[in-house]
Write an enzyme that holds these catalytic residues in place. Sequence first.
Site, mmCIF file in Angstrom:
data_model
loop_
_atom_site.group_PDB
_atom_site.id
_atom_site.type_symbol
_atom_site.label_atom_id
_atom_site.label_comp_id
_atom_site.label_asym_id
_atom_site.label_seq_id
_atom_site.Cartn_x
_atom_site.Cartn_y
_atom_site.Cartn_z
ATOM 1 N N HIS A 128 0.561 -1.457 0.163
ATOM 2 C CA HIS A 128 0.053 0.315 0.377
ATOM 3 C C HIS A 128 0.556 1.594 0.433
ATOM 4 C CE1 HIS A 128 -2.808 2.921 1.206
ATOM 5 N NE2 HIS A 128 -3.941 2.073 1.208
ATOM 6 N N ASP A 205 3.464 -4.754 8.179
ATOM 7 C CA ASP A 205 1.901 -3.583 7.843
ATOM 8 C C ASP A 205 0.745 -4.418 8.477
ATOM 9 O OD1 ASP A 205 -0.477 -2.337 7.090
ATOM 10 O OD2 ASP A 205 0.880 -1.181 5.111
ATOM 11 N N GLN A 208 -4.466 -5.057 6.913
ATOM 12 C CA GLN A 208 -5.670 -5.391 6.590
ATOM 13 C C GLN A 208 -5.816 -7.455 7.203
ATOM 14 O OE1 GLN A 208 -7.795 -5.070 4.200
ATOM 15 N NE2 GLN A 208 -7.303 -2.982 3.964
ATOM 16 N N LYS A 231 -10.867 -0.504 10.899
ATOM 17 C CA LYS A 231 -10.740 -1.547 10.101
ATOM 18 C C LYS A 231 -11.081 -2.758 11.001
ATOM 19 C CE LYS A 231 -6.928 -0.397 6.593
ATOM 20 N NZ LYS A 231 -7.809 0.478 4.969
ATOM 21 N N CYS A 369 -4.501 2.282 -3.475
ATOM 22 C CA CYS A 369 -3.451 2.599 -2.851
ATOM 23 C C CYS A 369 -2.439 1.950 -3.401
ATOM 24 C CB CYS A 369 -3.823 3.795 -1.594
ATOM 25 S SG CYS A 369 -4.855 4.201 -1.038
HETATM 26 N N1 PLP Z 1 -1.514 -0.362 5.066
HETATM 27 C C1 PLP Z 1 -2.973 -1.362 4.038
HETATM 28 C C2 PLP Z 1 -2.267 -2.179 3.680
HETATM 29 C C3 PLP Z 1 -3.997 -0.819 4.240
HETATM 30 O O1 PLP Z 1 -4.835 -0.964 3.540
HETATM 31 C C4 PLP Z 1 -3.917 0.662 4.745
HETATM 32 C C5 PLP Z 1 -4.863 0.847 4.459
HETATM 33 O O2 PLP Z 1 -5.471 0.889 3.390
HETATM 34 C C6 PLP Z 1 -3.731 1.312 5.176
HETATM 35 C C7 PLP Z 1 -2.393 0.846 4.930
HETATM 36 C C8 PLP Z 1 -3.461 2.666 6.026
HETATM 37 O O3 PLP Z 1 -4.277 2.313 7.185
HETATM 38 P P1 PLP Z 1 -4.878 4.143 7.815
HETATM 39 O O4 PLP Z 1 -5.669 4.057 7.100
HETATM 40 O O5 PLP Z 1 -4.655 3.383 8.958
HETATM 41 O O6 PLP Z 1 -3.504 5.334 7.859
#
Ligand code: PLP
Length: 411
Positions: A128, A205, A208, A231, A369
């Site tokens: 992402h 990260d 998800q 989420k 993204c």
């Molecule tokens: N990393 C991943 C894999 C995501 O899907 C997302 C959100 O869509 C993010 C990071 C960003 O997260 P946050 O909304 O907590 O900043």
Amino acid sequence: MNVAGGTFDVERIRARFPLLARQVHGKPLIYFDNANTAQKPAAVIEAVDRFYRNSNANVARAVHTLGDEATTAYEASRDALARFVNASSRDEIVLTSGTTQAINLVAYSHALPRLQPGDSILLTQMEHHANIVPWQLVCERSGATIKVAPINETGELIVERFIELLTPEVKLAAVAHVSNVLGTINPVATLARECRKRGIPLLVDGSQAAPHLDIDLRALGCDFYTLTGHKLFGPTGTGMLWARRELLEAMPPFFGGGEMIREVRFEGTTFADPPHRFEAGTPNIAGFAGLKVALDFLDELGQEPVFAHERDLLAHLADALARLPGIRIFGQAASKVPVVSFLLDGAHAHDVATLLDQEGIAVRSGHHCAHPLMQFYGVPATLRASLAFYNTHEEIDAFVAAIKRVRKLLG
Ligand code: PLP
């Protein structure tokens, strides 16, 4: 327990999410955009409401009753998160506005001071933007570069290539636990073991992953882990960075301000210990009060019934989509969560998503993204159906029937 007669009582669970009862364009809402943000149980909404009605005050400042209640609610969320990820200590949990803030914190506070020209950060093709752009920014400042571990057509990380790329100039690796586009679950325990052998810190990260997997950080063996409260059925503007204590202790502050200091003099400031060193300013107290309740809710449901229902939903969705002619599915990893990206031949993703919305069905269309992943597949956008434990077989059947109608409409 919400398990009735050995089966997951999804209707009883749905009844606890007020928004799921609404209609969109006169049709019952089918919410398949959970990877974007998940809906909230009434208990979470009520916890936020209750905080503002009864306990609203700032944290860690006032000795009065409301101040104490606010601090207790905020810190209870840290305890709940520490339990949720099986951290060794609550002091390893930094409360953040989400994964984006958490990764930026590691990029600027941990990585930037250590990076030299010629160093690298290792990422994967499926990240992402939140796990790409902060690293690019600190690389630009330091003269370091980004290396990218490739994936295969199936949407799986090529683990041998990732390991080969762990060369001495790599100062940190950062990998999604679960891809937000493909649903692929990466083998992070294996990656962590390989990174550890070479003394390279690994950031995972978990944005998800947290809604779909058992997160056991003591077993996983990584060095940094992030998650996203919204989420995870909690409020927006909440999240977490977990890091090994010794790493946090060695990190200078990223944001400066109130709440993160020991003593301030104009000649210089001494800082609080982690995690408060990284929590400058007034946080999203009401949000964290809600996130604690979201984690309690998940605890009450129990992981096994939730995960079993999700596996069942994924199998049903994948099977139904595979039967449709003229559909391209992105990501068929052997190990994945209920997130499916696809395109209909000859139809633009946004047109399909707009027509599905007319039927009350919320799916995301776009690049999610994840531009580099779109570049890998050679498409500008996909459609993505991302499910949660409150989704049903009937919704999947209605969704597939709607896709058939949309395709006719689009010729
Ligand atoms: N990393 C991943 C894999 C995501 O899907 C997302 C959100 O869509 C993010 C990071 C960003 O997260 P946050 O909304 O907590 O900043």
